[in-house]
Each structure stands twice: as C-alpha cells, then as structure tokens.
Enzyme design. Sequence first.
Site, PDB file in Angstrom:
ATOM      1  CG  HIS A   1       9.939   9.262  -5.635  1.00  0.00           C
ATOM      2  ND1 HIS A   1       9.668  10.516  -5.180  1.00  0.00           N
ATOM      3  CD2 HIS A   1       8.821   8.534  -5.447  1.00  0.00           C
ATOM      4  CE1 HIS A   1       8.421  10.554  -4.732  1.00  0.00           C
ATOM      5  NE2 HIS A   1       7.893   9.374  -4.894  1.00  0.00           N
TER       6      HIS A   1
ATOM      7  N   GLY B   1       3.355   6.392  -3.997  1.00  0.00           N
ATOM      8  CA  GLY B   1       4.076   5.169  -4.294  1.00  0.00           C
ATOM      9  C   GLY B   1       4.507   4.469  -3.020  1.00  0.00           C
ATOM     10  CB  SER B   2       5.002   0.940  -2.104  1.00  0.00           C
ATOM     11  OG  SER B   2       3.627   0.694  -1.949  1.00  0.00           O
ATOM     12  N   GLY B   3       7.436   2.298  -0.847  1.00  0.00           N
ATOM     13  CA  GLY B   3       8.874   2.504  -0.744  1.00  0.00           C
ATOM     14  C   GLY B   3       9.244   3.635   0.198  1.00  0.00           C
ATOM     15  CG  HIS B   4       7.781   7.039  -0.114  1.00  0.00           C
ATOM     16  ND1 HIS B   4       9.007   7.271  -0.675  1.00  0.00           N
ATOM     17  CD2 HIS B   4       6.874   7.229  -1.109  1.00  0.00           C
ATOM     18  CE1 HIS B   4       8.836   7.596  -1.963  1.00  0.00           C
ATOM     19  NE2 HIS B   4       7.558   7.567  -2.241  1.00  0.00           N
TER      20      HIS B   4
ATOM     21  CG  ASP C   1       1.827  10.935  -5.859  1.00  0.00           C
ATOM     22  OD1 ASP C   1       2.471  10.373  -6.759  1.00  0.00           O
ATOM     23  OD2 ASP C   1       1.947  10.637  -4.660  1.00  0.00           O
TER      24      ASP C   1
ATOM     25  CE  LYS D   1       4.714  11.310  -0.856  1.00  0.00           C
ATOM     26  NZ  LYS D   1       3.559  10.399  -0.943  1.00  0.00           N
TER      27      LYS D   1
END
Lengths: 210, 333
Positions: free
Chosen positions: B219, B54-57, B110, B105
């Site tokens: 998250h 996911g994006s945001g990391h 995922d 991960k």
Amino acid sequence: MPVTNKDILHWLQRSTQVLHENNAFLTQLDSAIGDADHGSNMDRGFSAVITKISGMQEADIGTLLKTVGTTLVSTVGGASGPLYGTAFLRAGMATAGKQHLEGAEIVAMFEAAVEGIKARGKAQAGEKTMLDAFIPALEAGKQAQLEQVPVTELLQRMAGSAESGMKATIDLLATKGRASYLGERSIGHQDPGATSSWLILQALADTVAS
Amino acid sequence: MKKLINKPGDVVREALAGMASAHADLIKVDLEQQIIVRKDAPLQNKVALISGGGSGHEPLHGGYVGYGMLDAACPGAVFTSPVPDQMLTATHAVNGGAGVLYIIKNYTGDVMNFEMAAELAATEGIEVASVITNDDVAVQDSLYTAGRRGVGVTVLLEKIVGGLAETGAPLSQVADLARKVNSQGRSMGMALTSCTVPAAGKPTFELGEDEMEIGIGIHGEPGRRRTRLTTAAEITEILTNPVIEDLGLKAGDEVLAMVNGMGGTPLLELYIVFNELQRILQGKAISITRSLVGNYITSLEMAGCSITLLRLDKQLQKYWDAPVHTPALRWGR
C-alpha cells in the site's frame, strides 16, 4: 440549554465542511504512518452523509445518527468506515427517539460510541488510534457532568481533551492498524484517526457554542 | 503526478469499465455496486470464493475472477478496503447454495468490513466461512502489531483453493485447504521507489536515489527499515532468508516460488531476482518445482519486488496445476 436535533444536523454539516477543509492535512498525516487515504475517505463519507440527511430536518437524534452510521459504513471503506460507522450507530441507539440531549445524555451517547469503537477495533487507550482522542474526551465529559457545568462548557472540555489526546499520540507507539507495521518508526507522528476524531468533536463544541 | 488517468476520482470506475469490456467472455462487472463476478455465476452446488481489497494491486483481485479461481472480487477505492454492501451484493450474486468463502488479506480495514458483511450474510442464513491471509514475515506477529499482512500468498491461495472448489468440495474442506495454504507460505517485499495514490497526488514516501525500503507491504506504506541500495544478489538474500527461516524449510523440501513485481519493475529485473533465488535455494537443497514470475500483486507504480515461497505437497501441487481461466492467469483450459 440542551443540544437539539437541529444542533446535531448543524454539527454534521460543520463536520462535513471541516473534514473537507482538512482532507489534504489528514491524508498528509496518513502518508507518514499509513496509506495516504484518510482525508479522502472521510471527505467522501461525510459528503454522502450530507446528501443522506438533507431532508431529515424533523428526524429525531437517534434516527439521524443511525443514518450517519449506515452511510459511513457503506461509503468510507478502510478501517475508518466500520469504526466511525459503528460509533455513530451506537450513538444513535443510545439517543433513539430523542429530540434533545442534556449533559448526561450526551455523555451516555459518547460512552456508547466509544464502546462501539473498542469492540469493532478490538482496541483500547494508548494504541495510537482514534480512541486516544475519544477516551480522554469521554472522561472529561464525565467529569464535567459531575461538576454540573453547562452543556456548552461540557462540550468545550470534551473537545479540549480530545485535542490534548490527539497531540499525545505523537509520542505513542502504534500497536493497532497499519501504523503498527512501522514499529518504533510510528513514534513522532500524530495519528490521523485521532485527528479526525478531534475535528468532529471540536465541530460539535463549536456548533453548540455559536 | 504523472498518470494515465482522466480524473483521480474516476480511476477505479473507469478501470472496471475497461476490464468489463476487455474480458466480457470471462466476467460481469456491476459498475454501480463495484463488484466483478464470474460470467457463469452463480454455480449451483459449488462453494463460491469471494475476495476483495483496495484497488491498486491489479491484477489482484479482479484479474483472478473466472474458472478455477474466484467467483467474485470487490475492489475498494485505491488502497482502501471495500465496504460491506459490496461484499454482501457479491455474496448474493455468487452463492449457489454450497456456501461462500471470504478470502481476506490481513489489514485492519479489510478484516472489519468483511466481518460486518459476514454478520449480515449470516442473518440471511447464508453459510459463510472466512480465511485471513497473513504471510508477510516483515511484520512481527505479536500483540504489538495488527499482525502480519496478507500479501503474495493470497494469489497462490486463490488459485489453489479455487481449483479445489471447482471439484464441488464442501465449504469446510475448501476453508481447511485455504488455511493450510496460508500456513505453508511466507513472503517478504522491498521497494526501490514509492508510489502515488491518485487522490493524494504525490508519492506516499520519499526514497533517495541510493536508498531502498525493506519489508514494505502493498500500500505504499513504508517498510521496516531503510538501507543503502545494493545488488540484486544481496537484495534477494535479504528477502529470502527470513522467509526460509520462518517456514522452517530444509534440504529436500519442494516449493512454489513466486517473484512478484510491485508494478514498476521490468520483468528483466524480476528474472534476475528469480535467478538469484534459485541459486540460494539450490545451495540449501530446496527445489523449486513450480514458479511464477511477474506482476501479480502490485502497489500501483512502485518499483521493487516481493518473494513468496509456498511449501508444496501433492495436494497443493495438484490444485495449483488444475486448469484456470481468468483475465490474469490461464493454463490448462
């Protein structure tokens, strides 16, 4: 009255609408025990489904459901994408070439979908997942089929059992998915995946009833 | 919600467009397919490394695409796994004939999406190996959870394994080293605040002024327990001790220590944590021979940090020190 391919199209349209209306609710449930994206992911996926199937009025049920499956896999992401995608792909394989479905075929379709979810998610009943809506629904469908009830009632019973199953997830301890990281703290919250599963099953019952 | 964005639905696409222009010398970005690819890919006879999530990391994973690290990254929507189509497109874009390693991960989504991509790649005859990172000691590794989450070690693994892949090592060796790095590293994180997913518009959970959440992931999901906020010294103890214990570190061991910010904590505070970490390890005669302090695997604007320790040996140290040139990590080149 069997379920026709037109009914299936209307079901998918109704599901899209219902998931859109429940976007914030599903995300709120997911905020409590997950990562706050279930509503937007399902909304995005089914919006794509509606675009994909818009020209498919004459398609058989298997083709329609397989299209839904591949579209969800390609657009939803997260765990819901592969799980719902696999469910619809398997349902499509079980209904390949069919223009309408009798009670037994509906039950077989859901049985295939449930087996797909179990295999992809390596999950079973009682783990606070979408299976806790789908498995009771499937069992109710099998029972209704034994009793030879009309298709509309069969679908209502399935949706009713999915709803009870969904509510029962509140007391369950999550052992799969992101909610499992919470351990005991996952208890007391309704599972978002079981909730979207109920919404979709209820949409089918409502479509065929109307 | 206060964010520097235009529209919540455009966040990932617009950030990718920004990355593409900011780092045009290092990466190519396919905005349609949503993948980030190393500028000179595909490299013949080099194992290609692909990760995603996911994006945001950020900077994970896109910021680690480039020489000595990843060949491609597949960003999903915020906190949502990318889809198999992206991974397959990335696989086609970077496969130079020596095979592809997926670095995943350990999150249910995922793992399932990469699994579907690997099945599709296999039907095309592309050699794919997968390694799953699961270093988060906050999660009990039992039948009753989805298993430990992949967190800080993922960054170190991408760097070290990228270093080996650059030498032209075969896929089996590259995958073995990846598993070794994962087995020798552990992490634990904490949050001072929650974070807000743009599409959700409000914080994922609420934390009182005097509370902190111990054992968070990346998250915005709640952690294992909520306790009263205390000093950096005590927080560092709370995070470090389970890591040391789980790794079985003992006097004389050498480690790479990473103090990672979750996105909303200043470096000033991260260095205070590093100082405490150094004190704790020194007390146990464990030496920090390599270190990394900063925001490397984040959770949007969450305040807090995570600590990762990786047991080093000559091999790991050699590839950690090897040159790297990516948007977010660069040395030796």
